[in-house]
Design a protein around this motif. Structure first.
Motif, mmCIF file in Angstrom:
data_model
loop_
_atom_site.group_PDB
_atom_site.id
_atom_site.type_symbol
_atom_site.label_atom_id
_atom_site.label_comp_id
_atom_site.label_asym_id
_atom_site.label_seq_id
_atom_site.Cartn_x
_atom_site.Cartn_y
_atom_site.Cartn_z
ATOM 1 N N THR A 209 0.813 -1.205 0.000
ATOM 2 C CA THR A 209 0.000 0.000 0.000
ATOM 3 C C THR A 209 0.853 1.263 0.000
ATOM 4 O OG1 THR A 209 -1.720 1.211 1.206
ATOM 5 C CG2 THR A 209 -0.156 -0.036 2.521
ATOM 6 N N SER A 210 0.252 2.337 -0.458
ATOM 7 C CA SER A 210 0.892 3.660 -0.456
ATOM 8 C C SER A 210 0.324 4.565 0.641
ATOM 9 C CB SER A 210 0.692 4.337 -1.822
ATOM 10 O OG SER A 210 -0.702 4.565 -2.052
ATOM 11 N N GLU A 211 -0.463 4.005 1.537
ATOM 12 C CA GLU A 211 -1.222 4.817 2.483
ATOM 13 C C GLU A 211 -0.347 5.422 3.579
ATOM 14 O OE1 GLU A 211 -5.522 2.510 2.218
ATOM 15 O OE2 GLU A 211 -4.168 2.097 3.885
ATOM 16 N N LEU A 212 -0.649 6.651 3.901
ATOM 17 C CA LEU A 212 -0.092 7.339 5.066
ATOM 18 C C LEU A 212 -1.247 7.555 6.027
ATOM 19 C CD1 LEU A 212 1.920 9.016 6.730
ATOM 20 C CD2 LEU A 212 1.431 10.955 5.220
ATOM 21 N N GLU A 213 -1.177 6.904 7.189
ATOM 22 C CA GLU A 213 -2.272 6.940 8.142
ATOM 23 C C GLU A 213 -1.814 7.515 9.477
ATOM 24 O OE1 GLU A 213 -5.378 3.478 7.097
ATOM 25 O OE2 GLU A 213 -3.630 2.818 8.222
ATOM 26 N N LEU A 214 -2.763 8.027 10.225
ATOM 27 C CA LEU A 214 -2.525 8.522 11.569
ATOM 28 C C LEU A 214 -3.251 7.617 12.553
ATOM 29 C CD1 LEU A 214 -1.382 10.871 13.358
ATOM 30 C CD2 LEU A 214 -3.667 11.867 13.219
ATOM 31 N N ILE A 215 -2.519 7.103 13.551
ATOM 32 C CA ILE A 215 -3.093 6.199 14.544
ATOM 33 C C ILE A 215 -3.152 6.894 15.892
ATOM 34 C CG2 ILE A 215 -2.827 4.001 15.745
ATOM 35 C CD1 ILE A 215 -1.272 2.978 13.337
ATOM 36 N N ASN A 216 -4.322 6.869 16.515
ATOM 37 C CA ASN A 216 -4.500 7.383 17.860
ATOM 38 C C ASN A 216 -4.387 6.211 18.831
ATOM 39 O OD1 ASN A 216 -5.550 8.315 20.351
ATOM 40 N ND2 ASN A 216 -6.750 9.893 19.303
ATOM 41 N N LEU A 217 -3.323 6.181 19.612
ATOM 42 C CA LEU A 217 -3.101 5.064 20.516
ATOM 43 C C LEU A 217 -4.120 5.011 21.647
ATOM 44 C CD1 LEU A 217 0.794 5.217 20.822
ATOM 45 C CD2 LEU A 217 -0.564 3.597 19.490
ATOM 46 N N GLN A 218 -4.739 6.142 21.949
ATOM 47 C CA GLN A 218 -5.709 6.179 23.037
ATOM 48 C C GLN A 218 -7.039 5.567 22.636
ATOM 49 O OE1 GLN A 218 -4.605 7.174 26.005
ATOM 50 N NE2 GLN A 218 -2.636 7.557 25.002
ATOM 51 N N THR A 219 -7.431 5.753 21.384
ATOM 52 C CA THR A 219 -8.746 5.301 20.938
ATOM 53 C C THR A 219 -8.672 4.118 19.977
ATOM 54 O OG1 THR A 219 -8.749 6.850 19.078
ATOM 55 C CG2 THR A 219 -9.638 7.646 21.179
ATOM 56 N N ASN A 220 -7.463 3.761 19.549
ATOM 57 C CA ASN A 220 -7.284 2.674 18.585
ATOM 58 C C ASN A 220 -7.949 2.988 17.257
ATOM 59 O OD1 ASN A 220 -6.363 0.275 17.573
ATOM 60 N ND2 ASN A 220 -7.786 -1.036 18.679
ATOM 61 N N ASP A 221 -8.025 4.278 16.918
ATOM 62 C CA ASP A 221 -8.589 4.708 15.648
ATOM 63 C C ASP A 221 -7.466 5.063 14.684
ATOM 64 O OD1 ASP A 221 -11.211 4.453 16.503
ATOM 65 O OD2 ASP A 221 -11.281 6.497 17.285
ATOM 66 N N SER A 222 -7.720 4.891 13.395
ATOM 67 C CA SER A 222 -6.767 5.320 12.382
ATOM 68 C C SER A 222 -7.485 6.149 11.335
ATOM 69 C CB SER A 222 -6.079 4.115 11.723
ATOM 70 O OG SER A 222 -7.023 3.302 11.064
ATOM 71 N N SER A 223 -6.775 7.140 10.785
ATOM 72 C CA SER A 223 -7.340 8.024 9.776
ATOM 73 C C SER A 223 -6.386 8.103 8.592
ATOM 74 C CB SER A 223 -7.553 9.441 10.334
ATOM 75 O OG SER A 223 -8.354 9.415 11.487
ATOM 76 N N LEU A 224 -6.918 7.971 7.393
ATOM 77 C CA LEU A 224 -6.108 8.109 6.195
ATOM 78 C C LEU A 224 -5.765 9.580 5.996
ATOM 79 C CD1 LEU A 224 -4.846 6.889 3.623
ATOM 80 C CD2 LEU A 224 -7.053 7.305 2.489
ATOM 81 N N ILE A 225 -4.472 9.877 5.893
ATOM 82 C CA ILE A 225 -4.025 11.247 5.686
ATOM 83 C C ILE A 225 -3.789 11.521 4.208
ATOM 84 C CG2 ILE A 225 -2.226 12.933 6.211
ATOM 85 C CD1 ILE A 225 -1.675 11.420 8.768
ATOM 86 N N SER A 226 -3.064 10.622 3.567
ATOM 87 C CA SER A 226 -2.686 10.855 2.178
ATOM 88 C C SER A 226 -2.187 9.540 1.586
ATOM 89 C CB SER A 226 -1.604 11.934 2.102
ATOM 90 O OG SER A 226 -1.245 12.218 0.766
ATOM 91 N N ASN A 227 -1.792 9.594 0.331
ATOM 92 C CA ASN A 227 -1.169 8.447 -0.343
ATOM 93 C C ASN A 227 0.145 8.876 -0.971
ATOM 94 O OD1 ASN A 227 -4.305 7.739 -0.587
ATOM 95 N ND2 ASN A 227 -3.132 5.851 -0.659
ATOM 96 N N MET A 228 1.167 8.064 -0.789
ATOM 97 C CA MET A 228 2.450 8.335 -1.423
ATOM 98 C C MET A 228 2.343 8.114 -2.935
ATOM 99 S SD MET A 228 5.011 6.417 1.262
ATOM 100 C CE MET A 228 4.075 4.865 1.199
ATOM 101 N N SER A 229 3.406 8.471 -3.623
ATOM 102 C CA SER A 229 3.420 8.270 -5.072
ATOM 103 C C SER A 229 3.493 6.796 -5.431
ATOM 104 C CB SER A 229 4.620 9.001 -5.686
ATOM 105 O OG SER A 229 4.577 10.376 -5.392
ATOM 106 N N TYR A 230 4.080 5.992 -4.527
ATOM 107 C CA TYR A 230 4.246 4.562 -4.777
ATOM 108 C C TYR A 230 3.843 3.778 -3.531
ATOM 109 C CZ TYR A 230 7.531 6.513 -8.229
ATOM 110 O OH TYR A 230 8.109 7.245 -9.227
ATOM 111 N N GLY A 231 3.331 2.562 -3.744
ATOM 112 C CA GLY A 231 3.243 1.638 -2.643
ATOM 113 C C GLY A 231 4.650 1.212 -2.245
#
Length: 455
Positions: A396-418
């Motif tokens: 994957t090319s995904e850049l995600e943000l993980i909240n350790l307190q809530t165990n949630d993740s949010s997609l921020i962006s995608n790189m040019s390459y996986g």
């Protein structure tokens, strides 16, 4: 866009939508009792019949007074039954004005700190918005390109807030680069990458690479301790048959010995150990033996007293991990584990080590495996990796943000390459660098970066 055009074209439709759906005088009275507005003629307005136009003008006046007033009003709306979505849209707009370069002197949330509070409110209220009846009538507004629910607005706000534009740098000057634990940003202007026997530095001012050959060694990790301008290197010295930590002087090309890994640890190691460090401690995590078995051990080096300690073993055996230190806690994620069929698969578990209790606990489960993890502003960036279970080893090319307190993740962006097997680092100016790795097309030598601002 000047203030008048901003109020007329962007904010006025929102206020009009609001007063059309509520009694105009109720709106004004709520603002007054909540001390959101502090206008001298407010009492006069309350004593007379209030038309929709008057209410709109009053709201627009409030909007051009201060970012903080607009923020308070947005929170009031999001707490009011029947108009949760209007408050959500206003918060969304506050975020969008900031993240799309809005710099109006009186625009909502032109102050970054206020903008961060707005985004936090958006994220924390998502669950309550999702519970609102789907039959509610949502009017078209400037904040959503189509008629949208509060959840749609939240999604758009999150994408706007985390929007990243990627910049490409000159490729690494070699055929392949797999620097999964070997990238560090050194002030004032260098990106340092370890690969094989070489250190390579990218001058970020000139976009040019320089190579430093360390001799008959294998570089396993490159990292920084504190605010130094020279990198530290974990390497295997083939001539001495020793795993050691050294400090490399980029100006003089001198190697300064720091410490050898403990002999009991060296006896097991072959490759794929990982390093995390802060100002006081160096953690060397796991590795793979010469018989291709993953380890579960972790060694702690106390920099101040030059002493190694073996701490409690991790809950699983894995190697090629992605460790990091956040708030003086060691976290270990990513890496690969060996199955009973002798296959190697990615690991989703991120576990945390308590030095005081000398034990591990489960911190979070990541969506992608074999991703590179990096702490940032109290949360964790997850960059690239593999969808082992969901998509047949899709890189994957995904850049995600993980909240350790809530165990949630949010997609921020995608790189040019996986990417997989790549290296990452974040500098003091919130710039993320991603280097090398490989994907289904082969090894990568590309380098890219993006500026991120995460509250």
């Amino acid at each position: 866009m000047d203030r008048v055009a901003y109020a007329r074209d962007i904010m006025r439709p929102l206020w009009l939508e609001l007063v059309q759906r509520l009694d105009a005088k109720v709106v004004v009275h709520e603002l007054y009792t909540k001390e959101v507005l502090a206008l001298k003629n407010l009492q006069d307005i309350l004593s007379k019949p209030t038309s929709q136009d008057q209410a709109v003008e009053l709201l627009m006046c409030m909007n051009t007074r201060s970012a903080d007033d607009c923020y308070k009003f947005a929170l009031l709306l999001s707490d009011t039954e029947g108009i949760h979505d209007v408050g959500c849209r206003l918060l969304t707009r506050c975020v969008e004005v900031q993240t799309t370069g809005g710099n109006l002197p009186s625009s909502p949330c032109s102050n970054l700190a206020t903008n961060q509070k707005c985004m936090q409110q958006l994220l924390s209220r998502q669950e309550s918005f999702e519970r609102q009846p789907s039959s509610h009538a949502y009017l078209e507004s400037p904040y959503c390109e189509i008629s949208a629910s509060p959840v749609d607005c939240l999604v758009r706000a999150r994408k706007s807030y985390y929007s990243c534009s990627w910049k490409s740098w000159l490729d690494i000057p070699q055929e392949a680069c797999w620097p999964w634990n070997c990238v560090v940003r050194i002030p004032p202007n260098k990106l340092v990458v370890g690969d094989g026997t070489d250190l390579l530095t990218l001058n970020l001012d000139t976009n040019k690479w320089k190579r430093y050959n360390l001799g008959d060694v294998n570089i396993h990790s490159v990292f920084s301790c504190g605010l130094g301008i020279n990198p530290y290197v974990l390497l295997h010295d083939k001539l001495k048959s020793t795993f050691a930590v050294e400090k490399y002087n980029l100006a003089t090309s001198d190697r300064q010995h720091v410490t050898n890994l403990p002999s009991a640890y060296q006896a097991q190691l072959a490759q794929y150990m990982s390093v995390a460090a802060d100002d006081e401690h160096l953690f060397v995590v796991s590795g793979r033996t010469g018989t291709y078995e993953a380890l579960d051990c972790v060694w702690l080096y106390d920099i101040g007293v030059d002493v190694w300690h073996r701490v409690a073993n991790m809950s699983i055996n894995r190697c090629a991990c992605s460790p990091f230190v956040l708030d003086r806690v060691l976290y270990v994620g990513g890496g690969i584990v060996k199955t009973q069929k002798d296959d190697w698969i990615g690991c989703e578990l991120v576990e945390a080590f308590s030095k005081a209790e000398n034990r591990w606990r489960t911190a979070v489960m990541t969506k992608n495996t074999r991703s590179r993890l990096m702490p940032h502003n109290g949360k964790v960036l997850s960059v690239g990796g593999t969808r082992d279970k969901e998509a047949g080893n899709l890189i994957t090319s995904e850049l995600e943000l993980i909240n350790l307190q809530t165990n949630d993740s949010s997609l921020i962006s995608n790189m040019s390459y996986g990417r997989r097997g790549h290296g990452i680092c974040v500098d003091d100016e919130n710039c993320l660098f991603v280097v090398g790795g490989y994907n289904s097309e082969g090894f990568l030598t590309s380098v890219e970066s993006c500026q991120i601002n995460i509250c």
